[in-house]
Write a protein that holds these residues in place. Structure first.
Motif, PDB file in Angstrom:
ATOM      1  N   ARG A   7       6.253 -19.260 -17.519  1.00 29.52           N
ATOM      2  CA  ARG A   7       7.190 -18.237 -17.016  1.00 29.52           C
ATOM      3  C   ARG A   7       7.385 -17.139 -18.049  1.00 29.52           C
ATOM      4  N   LEU A   8       7.541 -15.909 -17.545  1.00 29.87           N
ATOM      5  CA  LEU A   8       7.882 -14.784 -18.427  1.00 29.87           C
ATOM      6  C   LEU A   8       9.390 -14.709 -18.547  1.00 29.87           C
ATOM      7  N   TYR A  47       8.408 -14.425  -8.385  1.00 29.87           N
ATOM      8  CA  TYR A  47       7.440 -14.449  -9.495  1.00 29.87           C
ATOM      9  C   TYR A  47       7.909 -15.466 -10.538  1.00 29.87           C
ATOM     10  N   LEU A 201      -0.248 -15.321 -18.029  1.00 29.18           N
ATOM     11  CA  LEU A 201       0.877 -14.458 -17.638  1.00 29.18           C
ATOM     12  C   LEU A 201       0.689 -13.000 -18.044  1.00 29.18           C
ATOM     13  N   LEU A 204       0.577 -10.490 -15.134  1.00 31.39           N
ATOM     14  CA  LEU A 204       1.899 -10.292 -14.533  1.00 31.39           C
ATOM     15  C   LEU A 204       2.744  -9.377 -15.417  1.00 31.39           C
TER      16      LEU A 204
END
Ligand code: ATP
Ligand code: MG
Length: 293
Positions: A7-8, A47, A201, A204
């Motif tokens: 995850r960002l 997202y 990631l 994204l």
């Protein structure tokens, strides 16, 4: 704190002057934000992104350390928080949270330029930025660090002058202070970590940055449509504020006139419309732009 795998993370101010606009920017970039299990973390449901909601002072460090990949913070806070280590880098200014760090003093102080501050005490929450300014001006002054309510320092005789953030100037005025010098101009900026995200990631991250850039550049931008005599085309194009090359199209059954469509990056005021009309334009329409890329 360790980053969650896959995850960002984006650091935003939890509450305060930048909080609402930061959340708006994230939402306008197409991220659906939902409240998480606690106040600190909001989740993006469409997202793999989390929003870390913190004090603005903590944002530069979190981003510099790679705890967060991106952050939204005032340039003033970023600049003041810089240290010798790896720092977060500015991706782009965001056009909100504009304010100025100003030197101000009571009218009694006989002020004739920065040199008048020599040997005086100045209260501020921004000692590093102020010290750099004073050094550049070759002025030796004592800096008194205050976390808040800097504007009361002269009345309490804690300092002869202050260096504080100003947007409208109302707080200064209410405290009988007069702004004298601009020390630093600030606005909210998007900052990025020097630590790369997990390879999966990266794409994204880039797409979020690109979308945010689109949101920022479409702010205040307008789509203008009008009809113009061919002979007035140059004059009319010159009046359109912040427009690149406009699209010029024929009008059915009219050889002497054309339709002009343009994206104006700057505000389109009534005065502009009046000038366009005076130059020969007719059927002028100004439309909002929702997204731009
Ligand atoms: P936090 O609780 O997150 O530490 P804060 O009290 O330090 O919040 P705010 O007052 O919410 O900070 O201001 C956040 C930022 O808003 C400032 O650092 C500055 O970049 C910007 N700003 C815009 N206008 C002003 C203003 N008139 N006074 C102070 N800050 C302003
Ligand atoms: Mg703060």
């Amino acid at each position: 704190m360790s980053t969650v795998q896959g995850r960002l993370r984006i650091a935003v101010q939890k509450s305060g002057r930048l909080a609402d606009r930061s959340l708006d920017l994230v939402r306008d970039a197409g991220l659906r934000v939902v409240k998480g299990a606690n106040d600190l973390l909001y989740k993006v449901e469409n997202y793999p992104i989390d929003l870390l909601r913190v004090r603005d002072d903590d944002i530069p460090t979190f981003v510099a350390d790679g705890v967060c990949d991106l952050g939204i913070v005032g340039e003033n806070v970023l600049e003041e928080g810089k240290n010798g280590g790896a720092n977060a880098s500015v991706v782009m200014p965001l056009g909100f949270g504009k304010c100025t760090l100003k030197l101000a003093c009571p009218p009694m102080l006989d002020y004739a330029g920065p040199a008048s501050l020599q040997g005086l005490r100045i209260a501020t929450s921004y000692p590093k930025i102020l010290r750099r300014y004073l050094d550049e001006q070759g002025i030796g002054a004592d800096i008194v660090v205050m976390r808040g309510a800097v504007e009361v320092a002269p009345r309490l005789k804690l300092a002869s002058a202050i260096c504080d953030l100003v947007s409208t100037g109302a707080t200064l005025e209410a405290n009988g202070l007069v702004a004298k010098e601009t020390v630093f101009e600030s606005q909210a900026v998007l900052i990025q970590s020097p630590v790369a995200p997990e390879p999966g990631l990266q794409h994204l991250l880039e797409s979020i940055i690109e979308r945010m850039a689109g949101v920022v550049s479409s702010q205040g931008a307008k789509y203008v449509m009008l009809n113009a005599p061919r002979s007035a085309l140059d004059a009319i194009t010159a009046i359109l504020p912040g427009a690149g090359a406009p699209t010029v199209m024929p009008l059915m059954g009219r050889d002497d006139a054309v339709a002009v469509h343009a994206v104006c990056q700057e505000a389109v005021f009534w005065e502009t419309l009046e000038k366009l009309k005076a130059a020969g334009a007719s059927a002028i329409l100004v439309l909002p732009i929702e997204k731009m890329m």
